[in-house]
Design a protein around this motif. Structure first.
Motif, PDB file in Angstrom:
ATOM      1  N   PHE A   1       0.824  -1.215   0.000  1.00  0.00           N
ATOM      2  CA  PHE A   1       0.000   0.000   0.000  1.00  0.00           C
ATOM      3  C   PHE A   1       0.857   1.265   0.000  1.00  0.00           C
ATOM      4  N   VAL A   2       0.412   2.255  -0.774  1.00  0.00           N
ATOM      5  CA  VAL A   2       1.071   3.566  -0.849  1.00  0.00           C
ATOM      6  C   VAL A   2       0.002   4.651  -0.773  1.00  0.00           C
ATOM      7  N   TYR A   3       0.451   5.889  -0.550  1.00  0.00           N
ATOM      8  CA  TYR A   3      -0.482   7.003  -0.282  1.00  0.00           C
ATOM      9  C   TYR A   3      -0.623   7.914  -1.501  1.00  0.00           C
ATOM     10  N   TYR A   4      -1.868   8.097  -1.935  1.00  0.00           N
ATOM     11  CA  TYR A   4      -2.184   8.881  -3.138  1.00  0.00           C
ATOM     12  C   TYR A   4      -2.922  10.179  -2.804  1.00  0.00           C
ATOM     13  N   VAL A   5      -2.655  11.213  -3.621  1.00  0.00           N
ATOM     14  CA  VAL A   5      -3.466  12.438  -3.654  1.00  0.00           C
ATOM     15  C   VAL A   5      -3.402  12.938  -5.095  1.00  0.00           C
ATOM     16  N   HIS A   6      -4.440  12.645  -5.893  1.00  0.00           N
ATOM     17  CA  HIS A   6      -4.395  13.098  -7.307  1.00  0.00           C
ATOM     18  C   HIS A   6      -5.774  13.032  -7.952  1.00  0.00           C
ATOM     19  N   SER A   7      -5.956  13.921  -8.935  1.00  0.00           N
ATOM     20  CA  SER A   7      -7.178  13.953  -9.736  1.00  0.00           C
ATOM     21  C   SER A   7      -6.934  13.474 -11.158  1.00  0.00           C
ATOM     22  N   TYR A   8      -5.658  13.364 -11.536  1.00  0.00           N
ATOM     23  CA  TYR A   8      -5.268  12.925 -12.876  1.00  0.00           C
ATOM     24  C   TYR A   8      -4.435  11.661 -12.752  1.00  0.00           C
ATOM     25  N   TYR A   9      -4.464  10.835 -13.785  1.00  0.00           N
ATOM     26  CA  TYR A   9      -3.742   9.563 -13.742  1.00  0.00           C
ATOM     27  C   TYR A   9      -3.051   9.294 -15.080  1.00  0.00           C
ATOM     28  N   CYS A  10      -1.998   8.512 -15.038  1.00  0.00           N
ATOM     29  CA  CYS A  10      -1.278   8.102 -16.247  1.00  0.00           C
ATOM     30  C   CYS A  10      -1.865   6.786 -16.740  1.00  0.00           C
ATOM     31  N   GLU A  11      -2.151   6.744 -18.030  1.00  0.00           N
ATOM     32  CA  GLU A  11      -2.700   5.526 -18.613  1.00  0.00           C
ATOM     33  C   GLU A  11      -1.697   4.376 -18.534  1.00  0.00           C
ATOM     34  N   LEU A  12      -2.214   3.159 -18.541  1.00  0.00           N
ATOM     35  CA  LEU A  12      -1.356   1.982 -18.604  1.00  0.00           C
ATOM     36  C   LEU A  12      -0.628   1.940 -19.942  1.00  0.00           C
ATOM     37  N   SER A  13       0.593   1.411 -19.915  1.00  0.00           N
ATOM     38  CA  SER A  13       1.379   1.297 -21.145  1.00  0.00           C
ATOM     39  C   SER A  13       2.424   0.211 -20.953  1.00  0.00           C
ATOM     40  N   GLU A  14       3.250   0.019 -21.955  1.00  0.00           N
ATOM     41  CA  GLU A  14       4.349  -0.956 -21.836  1.00  0.00           C
ATOM     42  C   GLU A  14       5.359  -0.520 -20.776  1.00  0.00           C
ATOM     43  N   TYR A  15       5.307   0.740 -20.352  1.00  0.00           N
ATOM     44  CA  TYR A  15       6.250   1.273 -19.361  1.00  0.00           C
ATOM     45  C   TYR A  15       5.736   1.139 -17.926  1.00  0.00           C
ATOM     46  N   THR A  16       4.521   0.646 -17.749  1.00  0.00           N
ATOM     47  CA  THR A  16       3.945   0.468 -16.412  1.00  0.00           C
ATOM     48  C   THR A  16       4.691  -0.642 -15.676  1.00  0.00           C
ATOM     49  N   ILE A  17       5.174  -0.340 -14.465  1.00  0.00           N
ATOM     50  CA  ILE A  17       5.867  -1.350 -13.660  1.00  0.00           C
ATOM     51  C   ILE A  17       5.099  -1.691 -12.383  1.00  0.00           C
ATOM     52  N   ALA A  18       4.000  -0.999 -12.136  1.00  0.00           N
ATOM     53  CA  ALA A  18       3.054  -1.358 -11.074  1.00  0.00           C
ATOM     54  C   ALA A  18       1.759  -0.629 -11.391  1.00  0.00           C
ATOM     55  N   ARG A  19       0.674  -1.271 -11.083  1.00  0.00           N
ATOM     56  CA  ARG A  19      -0.616  -0.637 -11.365  1.00  0.00           C
ATOM     57  C   ARG A  19      -1.427  -0.492 -10.082  1.00  0.00           C
ATOM     58  N   THR A  20      -2.351   0.445 -10.110  1.00  0.00           N
ATOM     59  CA  THR A  20      -3.289   0.664  -9.008  1.00  0.00           C
ATOM     60  C   THR A  20      -4.672   0.778  -9.620  1.00  0.00           C
ATOM     61  N   ASN A  21      -5.688   0.355  -8.876  1.00  0.00           N
ATOM     62  CA  ASN A  21      -7.052   0.498  -9.355  1.00  0.00           C
ATOM     63  C   ASN A  21      -7.813   1.496  -8.490  1.00  0.00           C
ATOM     64  N   TYR A  22      -8.324   2.523  -9.142  1.00  0.00           N
ATOM     65  CA  TYR A  22      -9.289   3.444  -8.527  1.00  0.00           C
ATOM     66  C   TYR A  22     -10.194   3.861  -9.667  1.00  0.00           C
ATOM     67  N   VAL A  23     -11.395   3.360  -9.708  1.00  0.00           N
ATOM     68  CA  VAL A  23     -12.300   3.509 -10.837  1.00  0.00           C
ATOM     69  C   VAL A  23     -11.861   2.588 -11.975  1.00  0.00           C
ATOM     70  N   LEU A  24     -10.578   2.671 -12.321  1.00  0.00           N
ATOM     71  CA  LEU A  24      -9.988   1.884 -13.393  1.00  0.00           C
ATOM     72  C   LEU A  24      -8.532   1.616 -13.040  1.00  0.00           C
ATOM     73  N   ASP A  25      -7.881   0.751 -13.794  1.00  0.00           N
ATOM     74  CA  ASP A  25      -6.456   0.508 -13.588  1.00  0.00           C
ATOM     75  C   ASP A  25      -5.654   1.639 -14.210  1.00  0.00           C
ATOM     76  N   PHE A  26      -4.679   2.148 -13.466  1.00  0.00           N
ATOM     77  CA  PHE A  26      -3.779   3.174 -14.012  1.00  0.00           C
ATOM     78  C   PHE A  26      -2.348   2.845 -13.599  1.00  0.00           C
ATOM     79  N   ALA A  27      -1.403   3.581 -14.175  1.00  0.00           N
ATOM     80  CA  ALA A  27       0.019   3.333 -13.904  1.00  0.00           C
ATOM     81  C   ALA A  27       0.401   3.917 -12.554  1.00  0.00           C
ATOM     82  N   GLY A  28       0.586   3.029 -11.563  1.00  0.00           N
ATOM     83  CA  GLY A  28       1.074   3.478 -10.262  1.00  0.00           C
ATOM     84  C   GLY A  28       2.533   3.876 -10.345  1.00  0.00           C
TER      85      GLY A  28
END
Length: 197
Positions: free
Chosen positions: A139-166
């Motif tokens: 677990f890590v701590y988030y504060v954001h309204s914008y997210y980076c889309e998943l891509s080949e460069y994603t090395i960890a993902r998080t789900n909030y509404v949808l999966d995004f690049a953690g």
């Protein structure tokens, strides 16, 4: 070891300095091109608004410098988003190191999910030495309204509404949407891993 923290008038710098100090590491806060170029490692933290931050980077010629750096580089929160190609936040062209778009959690999500995404959330599908020693579901701590889309460069993902690049990684560039300096022992381990790259 010389650690440079890029100064670009985006908040949260002091907590990053404190986190490094707890690890016994001194860092310099700077927007000087030469000082950043000579550093062994560079951290690009931030909280704030994308277009204002990019304006400051351009004024200081940092938009030209950052993509040329070859030492380990770590973008955090807004720092991750600015390493991408484009942000929907005020239609901002960013640094383009990651060919990834930054999108806003859209209003239709708000009935079930609050925006911004604030609080603890987990990382899954962990890859690369930056995440060495961490288990899936850390677990890590988030504060954001914008997210980076998943891509080949994603090395960890998080789900909030949808999966995004953690977290993301390309060449010497690493980036994290959550705040390692506010993420307890998990964040401390990520910072240690970055410092040992």
């Amino acid at each position: 070891m010389q650690i440079a923290i890029i100064k670009y008038n985006a908040g949260n710098v002091q907590s990053v300095l404190y986190a490094l100090d707890r690890l016994g590491v001194q860092a310099v806060l700077t927007d000087d091109v030469e000082e950043i170029s000579k550093a062994d490692k560079v951290i690009f933290p931030g909280q704030g608004e994308a277009s204002t931050a990019m304006k400051y980077l351009k004024e200081k010629q940092l938009d030209k410098l950052i993509p040329t750096l070859e030492q380990p580089f770590f973008g955090v929160c807004l720092g991750q988003q600015l390493l991408c190609e484009h942000s929907e936040e005020n239609d901002t062209t960013c640094l383009g190191i990651f060919p990834v778009k930054v999108k806003k959690f859209t209003p239709e999500f708000q009935a079930d999910f609050k925006v911004p995404h604030v609080g603890w959330n987990n990382l899954t599908d962990l890859k690369t030495p930056l995440l060495k020693g961490l288990s899936d579901e850390s677990f890590v701590y988030y504060v954001h309204s914008y997210y980076c889309e998943l891509s080949e460069y994603t090395i960890a993902r998080t789900n909030y509404v949808l999966d995004f690049a953690g977290l993301m990684h390309r060449d010497n560039f690493y980036a994290m949407q959550a705040h390692p300096e506010k993420s307890g022992l998990v964040g401390e381990q990520i910072l240690k891993n970055f410092l040992s790259l």
